[in-house]
Design a protein around this motif. Structure first.
Motif, PDB file in Angstrom:
ATOM      1  N   VAL A 257       0.859  -1.174   0.000  1.00 53.00           N
ATOM      2  CA  VAL A 257       0.000   0.000   0.000  1.00 53.00           C
ATOM      3  C   VAL A 257       0.899   1.229   0.000  1.00 53.00           C
ATOM      4  O   VAL A 257       1.559   1.534   1.004  1.00 53.00           O
ATOM      5  CB  VAL A 257      -0.943   0.015   1.210  1.00 53.00           C
ATOM      6  N   VAL A 258       0.968   1.909  -1.142  1.00 48.21           N
ATOM      7  CA  VAL A 258       1.742   3.135  -1.286  1.00 48.21           C
ATOM      8  C   VAL A 258       0.745   4.260  -1.552  1.00 48.21           C
ATOM      9  O   VAL A 258      -0.018   4.211  -2.523  1.00 48.21           O
ATOM     10  CB  VAL A 258       2.761   3.035  -2.437  1.00 48.21           C
ATOM     11  N   VAL A 259       0.755   5.267  -0.653  1.00 45.12           N
ATOM     12  CA  VAL A 259      -0.203   6.367  -0.778  1.00 45.12           C
ATOM     13  C   VAL A 259       0.548   7.676  -0.955  1.00 45.12           C
ATOM     14  O   VAL A 259       1.704   7.825  -0.527  1.00 45.12           O
ATOM     15  CB  VAL A 259      -1.127   6.455   0.461  1.00 45.12           C
ATOM     16  N   TYR A 260      -0.124   8.610  -1.609  1.00 38.52           N
ATOM     17  CA  TYR A 260       0.398   9.963  -1.765  1.00 38.52           C
ATOM     18  C   TYR A 260      -0.571  10.895  -1.053  1.00 38.52           C
ATOM     19  O   TYR A 260      -1.753  10.978  -1.424  1.00 38.52           O
ATOM     20  CB  TYR A 260       0.531  10.321  -3.238  1.00 38.52           C
ATOM     21  N   ILE A 261      -0.065  11.567   0.001  1.00 47.16           N
ATOM     22  CA  ILE A 261      -0.922  12.422   0.812  1.00 47.16           C
ATOM     23  C   ILE A 261      -0.547  13.883   0.549  1.00 47.16           C
ATOM     24  O   ILE A 261       0.615  14.209   0.304  1.00 47.16           O
ATOM     25  CB  ILE A 261      -0.795  12.091   2.311  1.00 47.16           C
ATOM     26  N   PRO A 262      -1.538  14.776   0.557  1.00 44.62           N
ATOM     27  CA  PRO A 262      -1.255  16.186   0.263  1.00 44.62           C
ATOM     28  C   PRO A 262      -0.506  16.867   1.404  1.00 44.62           C
ATOM     29  O   PRO A 262      -0.746  16.602   2.581  1.00 44.62           O
ATOM     30  CB  PRO A 262      -2.648  16.792   0.072  1.00 44.62           C
ATOM     31  N   THR A 263       0.434  17.718   1.041  1.00 42.49           N
ATOM     32  CA  THR A 263       1.161  18.517   2.029  1.00 42.49           C
ATOM     33  C   THR A 263       0.240  19.618   2.557  1.00 42.49           C
ATOM     34  O   THR A 263      -0.354  20.364   1.787  1.00 42.49           O
ATOM     35  CB  THR A 263       2.409  19.142   1.395  1.00 42.49           C
ATOM     36  N   VAL A 264       0.118  19.701   3.880  1.00 43.02           N
ATOM     37  CA  VAL A 264      -0.753  20.685   4.520  1.00 43.02           C
ATOM     38  C   VAL A 264       0.102  21.727   5.221  1.00 43.02           C
ATOM     39  O   VAL A 264       1.076  21.385   5.918  1.00 43.02           O
ATOM     40  CB  VAL A 264      -1.704  20.000   5.524  1.00 43.02           C
TER      41      VAL A 264
END
Length: 595
Positions: A257-264
């Motif tokens: 499971v490789v996810v890309y999360i937005p920079t906040v």
């Protein structure tokens, strides 16, 4: 300077409270494609967004070649679903971040004052765009099933599965070192909106899972995301949101499971929670993981690999941005991640294997039983005739006489039937004992007398002859077979109904040589000798079929007639003559084709 630009961009994509229409030129221009807003020269123009928002100027040398959802054709849906997004090198495969992200925004259509729909905006770093194509597809099973089928609307109006395939091309090679754009400028394509129309109703697809398939040049990738619901409880205001992306190839092919999360903005860590989703949408925490950002990220998206192997079930990732342990942004949800129930899967496999073994065992048992019954009921005709348990058969042979080789074959067959197969008399025109020449009889009278002899208890066998072109001379009794058939016409159908009229053929035979009086059903069921000699003898001798077992008394098994293999005296010679004439017939056909 670059970190500062990215930070400013992140501030820009952080909460913006307003609903907006689509800015893409495909929908911003009128139906003619000529009357367009300032940023579009036509409906094929590209749209950019930078640190200040929407770029109001027309983008040169950038063309939207097609959008299958807007530029519809009869086969646009099928062609879009059939497109492949595969490459040797995958986007994000080397551990780097992605050159794009997806922004969910509050969508409002041109004819709507209020809307609860969510739009989808793909933003691709403009200085990395050359030849870009992508597909956005709703993966909800009720809209677009796994097999990429076209789900029919209940109203019968059309299909619900309408993926959007887009191709964008930039002319020339201007991607490196462009001062006018830079890394803070993104190609924006916000044409897709989260709804579908069924029976005249607009149905929202918020919280549906979507799949983005994208190729930039020869580098491709596929990613999964969930379309968020941007409505706020008790408030009509809504905000933009960068969605969490899951690498589909890593998940399905590599079991990771490789996810890309937005920079906040302001977040120094991200709390990632893996929850199991129950049947009633209950969510039980399965795994917790923290992703720490040591410095201000220069990327819009951050790559995180889950350090947990998913078991069977349905899961979802919840990502919460933190600063010194304090939540600084909304929790973001990934798409649903489903793993099959391996226990039930294994049980199904075992059950299928057992059923297969059972079926194969039953088939083998029936096969062995079948052969055992056939062998146990094997018939020796001559012995039964001598024992008085079977009556000798009288057989009338009707066949063309213009080919001497064929006449010899038939004479040998008659001899074999008399010697081994329980046939007492064979009436064949060229036979030395029962033929026309044996008593100097008139051919017509011979036909009448032999037909009368087999009418009540005998059998008529029509044997198809070879192609007439093989004949070297004319028969001394031309067309005799037609006279025989004509004289038996009155009782031929009755005899056929009793199983006492048959058609036989050899490998060289042509059914066209049979008299026209022969019924069609006899021609189509002609017995091939030697392949079907046993079946031929079973009908000729009127041997009844045997029951497979006492519990199933239906007669199914055809018994073996022992001399049916043509291995006894006279049989090999008969086979040899059949082969020789077959070769002659084949050679004759080749010569005809060569002319």
């Amino acid at each position: 300077m670059l970190p500062l630009l990215i930070l400013v961009y992140l501030l820009h994509i952080a909460p913006v409270f307003s609903s907006q229409g689509r800015s893409c030129c495909k929908y911003s221009c009128d139906q003619t494609g000529r009357r367009c807003p300032d940023w579009c020269s036509s409906d094929q123009s590209c749209v950019l967004r930078n640190l200040s928002g929407l770029v109001q100027d027309v983008v040169p040398d950038c063309t939207v070649l097609y959008d299958t959802k807007k530029d519809k054709t009869v086969d646009s849906i099928a062609e879009c679903l059939a497109q492949k997004y595969e490459s040797k090198t995958r986007l994000g495969a080397d551990g780097s971040s992605l050159p794009f992200h997806i922004v969910a925004y509050p969508f409002i259509g041109a004819s709507q004052h209020q809307s609860h729909f969510t739009g989808i905006d793909l933003r691709y770093q403009f200085d990395m765009v050359g030849s870009l194509r992508f597909r956005i597809k709703n993966t909800n099973a009720k809209v677009c099933p796994d097999h990429d089928g076209h789900v029919v609307d209940e109203g019968g109006v059309g299909g619900l599965c309408h993926p959007r395939c887009v191709q964008i091309d930039r002319a020339g090679d201007e991607r490196e070192g462009e001062a006018s754009t830079g890394s803070g400028t993104f190609l924006s394509y916000d044409c897709e909106a989260g709804f579908y129309i069924s029976r005249g109703n607009w149905i929202s697809t918020t919280e549906h899972d979507y799949q983005l398939s994208v190729c930039e040049g020869e580098v491709c990738g596929e990613f999964l995301f969930q379309l968020p619901d941007l409505s706020l409880p008790g408030d009509s205001s809504r905000e933009e949101q960068v969605v969490v992306l899951v690498d589909r190839m890593e998940y399905e092919d590599m079991d990771r499971v490789v996810v890309y999360i937005p920079t906040v903005k302001g977040a120094d860590s991200y709390h990632i929670t893996l929850v199991r989703v129950g049947e009633n949408i209950t969510k039980d925490v399965v795994h917790n993981q923290t992703h720490v950002t040591t410095q201000i990220s220069e990327e819009v998206m951050q790559r995180v690999e889950l350090d947990y192997s998913l078991p069977s079930g349905r899961f979802q990732l919840l990502v919460t941005p933190l600063s010194d342990g304090v939540v600084v942004g909304p929790a973001l949800s990934s798409c649903y991640l489903t793993r099959p129930d391996y226990g039930q899967h294994a049980l199904a496999i075992v059950t299928a294997i057992l059923v297969t073994v059972l079926i194969v065992g039953m088939v083998l048992t029936l096969y062995r039983r079948w052969h055992a019954v056939a062998e146990a009921g094997a018939v020796e005709p001559s012995a039964l005739v001598m024992a008085g348990r079977m009556e000798e058969q009288a057989v009338l042979i009707v066949t063309p006489l213009d080919n001497p080789d064929h006449v010899e074959v038939v004479k040998d067959l008659c001899r074999y039937l008399r010697d081994w197969c329980g046939v007492g008399t064979t009436y064949f025109a060229m036979d030395d004992e029962t033929g026309i020449g044996s008593t100097q009889r008139d051919p017509w009278k011979w036909c009448q007398e032999t037909g009368d002899k087999v009418r009540e208890k005998g059998t008529i066998v029509f044997i198809a002859g070879p192609d007439p072109g093989l004949a070297t001379n004319t028969s001394i009794h031309p067309n005799l077979e037609h006279n025989q058939a004509f004289l038996t016409t009155r009782h031929l159908h009755q005899m056929a109904g009793e199983g006492r009229a048959m058609v036989a053929r050899f490998s060289y035979s042509s059914l066209k040589t049979l008299p026209q009086e022969v019924p069609e059903h006899l021609k189509t069921s002609a017995y091939h000798i030697p392949k079907q000699t046993n079946e031929f003898l079973v009908q000729l001798l009127q041997v009844k079929k045997k029951a497979l077992c006492s519990l199933f008394p239906c007669p199914l098994v055809r018994p073996d007639i022992k001399p049916g293999d043509l291995s006894r005296l006279g049989g090999p010679e008969l086979l040899h003559k059949i082969r020789e004439l077959t070769l002659k017939e084949a050679k004759y056909r080749l010569e005809l084709q060569g002319e």
